[in-house]
Each structure stands twice: as structure tokens, then as C-alpha cells.
Enzyme design. Structure first.
Site, PDB file in Angstrom:
ATOM      1  N   TRP A  21     -67.687  18.852  52.784  1.00  0.00           N
ATOM      2  CA  TRP A  21     -67.735  18.866  53.904  1.00  0.00           C
ATOM      3  C   TRP A  21     -69.060  18.454  55.082  1.00  0.00           C
ATOM      4  CZ3 TRP A  21     -68.806  24.720  55.574  1.00  0.00           C
ATOM      5  CH2 TRP A  21     -68.241  25.744  56.109  1.00  0.00           C
ATOM      6  N   ASP A  52     -64.328  16.989  46.555  1.00  0.00           N
ATOM      7  CA  ASP A  52     -63.155  18.295  47.075  1.00  0.00           C
ATOM      8  C   ASP A  52     -63.182  17.614  48.814  1.00  0.00           C
ATOM      9  OD1 ASP A  52     -62.580  20.987  47.178  1.00  0.00           O
ATOM     10  OD2 ASP A  52     -64.248  21.281  48.672  1.00  0.00           O
ATOM     11  N   TYR A  57     -62.255  18.232  58.054  1.00  0.00           N
ATOM     12  CA  TYR A  57     -63.609  18.440  57.799  1.00  0.00           C
ATOM     13  C   TYR A  57     -63.490  17.119  58.500  1.00  0.00           C
ATOM     14  CZ  TYR A  57     -64.025  21.248  53.842  1.00  0.00           C
ATOM     15  OH  TYR A  57     -64.526  22.492  52.326  1.00  0.00           O
ATOM     16  N   HIS A 122     -56.608  26.751  51.984  1.00  0.00           N
ATOM     17  CA  HIS A 122     -58.030  26.574  52.836  1.00  0.00           C
ATOM     18  C   HIS A 122     -58.273  28.109  53.357  1.00  0.00           C
ATOM     19  CE1 HIS A 122     -60.953  23.776  54.790  1.00  0.00           C
ATOM     20  NE2 HIS A 122     -62.337  25.269  54.331  1.00  0.00           N
ATOM     21  N   SER A 153     -58.539  27.966  47.869  1.00  0.00           N
ATOM     22  CA  SER A 153     -59.956  28.156  48.337  1.00  0.00           C
ATOM     23  C   SER A 153     -60.269  29.455  48.582  1.00  0.00           C
ATOM     24  CB  SER A 153     -60.390  27.353  48.655  1.00  0.00           C
ATOM     25  OG  SER A 153     -62.143  27.231  49.493  1.00  0.00           O
TER      26      SER A 153
END
Length: 328
Positions: A21, A52, A57, A122, A153
Site C-alpha cells: 500500500w 500484497d 493503491y 477489497h 479482505s
């Protein structure tokens, strides 16, 4: 580096992964691409084989940086990405075949690959976990060869429990750290029973558990630790694990007394996560090679003793549990 099974995929992944991220450059302050690329290479050199990322991002910038490394070091790492947060508005209805397929196609281009290793929903709205048609879309993406495996997630434990009722969910990415004990009590046993991998995200509580943040620390305007402390832009739990900043700093100061003499505060926090065999990997972010090397070294620390684990829980029970435990 140690390795653990990722669900039922047959993959063994490093117990310390690389959370990408921060290198996207949109929520953690300024970044430098050359440094970011060097950090990914450092991760691989240290034995990390799991990265990941997500399509949001840096609006795909994180994925594209990873693709540059993949071209140089093919076949060495498993890349997990995510889809869903590009929706605007972010609603359950948006998790349909057309949108998910488009998101997957975009990530395939960004990562310059023919199939995504692991696709994760997500942090979708809670209603999505009651929509079997969404998981049928994911099954079809696997059958089409665009996705190898999929997971989710989540923000909350109840969402994690709902997700693993779908038989082809291979992994759950959930916030788990010294300031978040609820997964231990209500999720780990169920995940182990179904052989679902657990990816511990926000393992350092947005840097709180690095021990380097103080009440005087200044965060850039583009850093979510400045603008999302109360959930102004996305779920509050993503920033400092949802813990009040001052209380979090107090907890860290008390936890500091438990850190082994040969470890940093961050390494202690990561080693604590790995004490739970239900966890497959912890995925701390890193913006520099030095941070990455330090994170990876946490896997080599001596296991924590029972007294240390008990003292850490006592700090959580007294300071943190009343603030976050039931909320997430």
C-alpha cells in the site's frame, strides 16, 4: 525466513510478506519509485515470496511497480491484489460480473500477467457476504483462467466468518496485531478447521507498533494517519487499528517493556503475530530497504514466552479492549 501453507492452494508463503500500500504513493506520504523498487528486491532477497497490493493503491501504481520486479525475477513470488474499492459509490450492487471482470482485466494489465495469483474482494460492504452470486462470479473468473485463487479482505470478524462459508475462499485478510485480539477469540479456530489462510494486515497498527511514533509526530497531508483518524475517508479501523491515538501511544509505551533486548518494537510486534499458527503471514508495509530488512528479520526471533504473551494481553484487556473489541 519461515514458510506456511496458504489455505488449500498448495503454496507455501513467507511468514513475513510485503504490504505494498505505502509504495502506491497515495496514502502514506511521499514515495520514490527507485527506492520502492529497491525495497521490493530487498524483500525477495530476504526470502519474502508474498506481496500484497490492490488496484487502488496509487490508482494502480503499486501494481505496476510490482510488475517491473516480476519481469526481472519471474516465478519467485506470489502476488495478491484486490478489487472492489474502485467502485464509486462503493455499494454491494457494484460487485457484479461486469465490474469485477473489468477490475480483473485492469489488474492483469497493470501486473503484466495472464492470471492473478490471488484476487481478494477489497473490504466490500457487509451485504456482499450474503450474495452468493458474487462468489459465483469469482468462481467463473477462476474457471476462465484469469484468476488462480481468491479470498477476501475484511474489516470485521463477522464478515470473515461469513466469507469462509463459501467453499472456494482460500484466504482472509484481516486486521490483526497487538491492538486487535478479537480474531484470536472468534475466528482463528474456524479458519483452521476449513484450512483457510489468514493474512494479518495492519500488523504494526499504521506504525504505532513501530515504537517510533510520538505525540509530536507530524504526518503529511497526504498521509491517512493525518486525515482518517476518525474514519473521515474510509473505515476508521484502517488507521491505527481504530484505536484512539493517545491511548495507542500509552499502550505502546507499556508494551515496550516486553520487547526482547535483541529486537526492535516493530520486530516484537511482528513476532507476536507469528506466535499464532492460524496466521499464514503478516504483511507489514515498507518504504525503504532498511525497513524491509528489519521486518523480515522478525521471522528469525526466538518465540515469545508465555509470561510475555500474558503480559501483552493484560495491557490489551485494560487499555484497548473497551475501545475496539466489539466494534470490529
Amino acid at each position: 525466513m519461515d514458510y506456511r501453507d496458504l489455505g488449500r492452494t498448495g503454496w507455501q508463503i513467507s511468514t513475513i510478506g510485503f504490504g505494498a500500500w505505502a509504495i502506491g504513493g497515495d496514502a502514506w506520504g511521499k514515495t520514490d519509485d527507485a527506492t520502492s523498487l529497491a525495497t521490493i528486491h530487498t524483500a525477495i532477497d530476504a526470502g519474502v515470496n508474498f506481496i500484497d497490493t490492490a488496484d487502488v493503491y496509487g490508482d494502480g501504481h503499486s501494481e505496476r511497480l510490482i510488475a517491473q520486479v516480476l519481469r526481472e525475477r519471474p516465478g519467485e513470488i506470489v502476488v495478491a491484489t484486490k478489487a472492489g474499492r474502485r467502485l464509486n459509490p462503493h455499494t454491494a450492487a457494484g460487485y457484479n460480473r461486469q465490474n469485477l471482470t473489468a477490475f480483473v482485466e485492469r489488474s492483469l494489465r497493470n501486473l503484466n500477467t495472464e492470471a492473478l495469483d490471488l484476487l481478494q474482494l477489497h473490504c466490500p460492504p457487509t451485504e456482499v457476504y450474503s450474495m452468493p452470486e458474487v462468489f459465483e462470479v469469482l468462481d467463473n473468473l477462476v474457471r476462465s483462467g484469469k484468476v488462480r485463487y481468491y479470498g477476501v479482505s475484511v474489516e470485521r470478524v463477522d464478515e470473515a466468518l461469513a466469507a469462509i462459508e463459501y467453499p472456494n475462499v482460500q484466504s482472509v485478510q484481516i486486521i490483526f496485531n497487538l491492538l486487535r485480539y478479537k480474531p484470536i477469540e472468534q475466528f482463528f479456530a474456524a479458519a483452521k478447521a476449513k484450512r483457510v489462510g489468514i493474512l494479518a494486515r495492519v500488523p504494526l497498527a499504521s506504525g504505532l507498533l513501530s515504537g517510533k511514533i510520538t505525540a509530536a509526530t507530524h504526518f503529511e497531508a497526504s498521509d491517512h494517519r493525518n486525515y482518517n483518524r476518525h474514519g473521515e475517508s474510509f473505515d476508521q479501523g484502517e488507521t491505527f487499528s481504530g484505536v484512539d491515538y493517545a491511548t495507542g501511544l500509552q499502550a505502546v509505551e507499556e508494551l515496550r517493556a516486553l520487547v526482547p533486548i535483541d529486537a526492535s518494537m516493530a520486530q516484537f510486534a511482528l513476532r507476536w503475530i507469528l506466535m499464532f499458527d492460524a496466521v499464514t503471514t503478516a504483511i507489514p508495509g515498507a518504504k525503504t530497504p532498511e525497513q524491509m530488512r528489519a521486518n523480515a528479520a522478525a521471522a528469525e526471533l526466538t518465540p515469545l514466552d508465555a509470561a510475555t504473551m500474558a503480559q501483552a494481553q493484560a495491557i490489551y484487556d485494560r487499555l484497548i479492549r473497551p475501545l475496539v473489541h466489539e466494534r470490529w
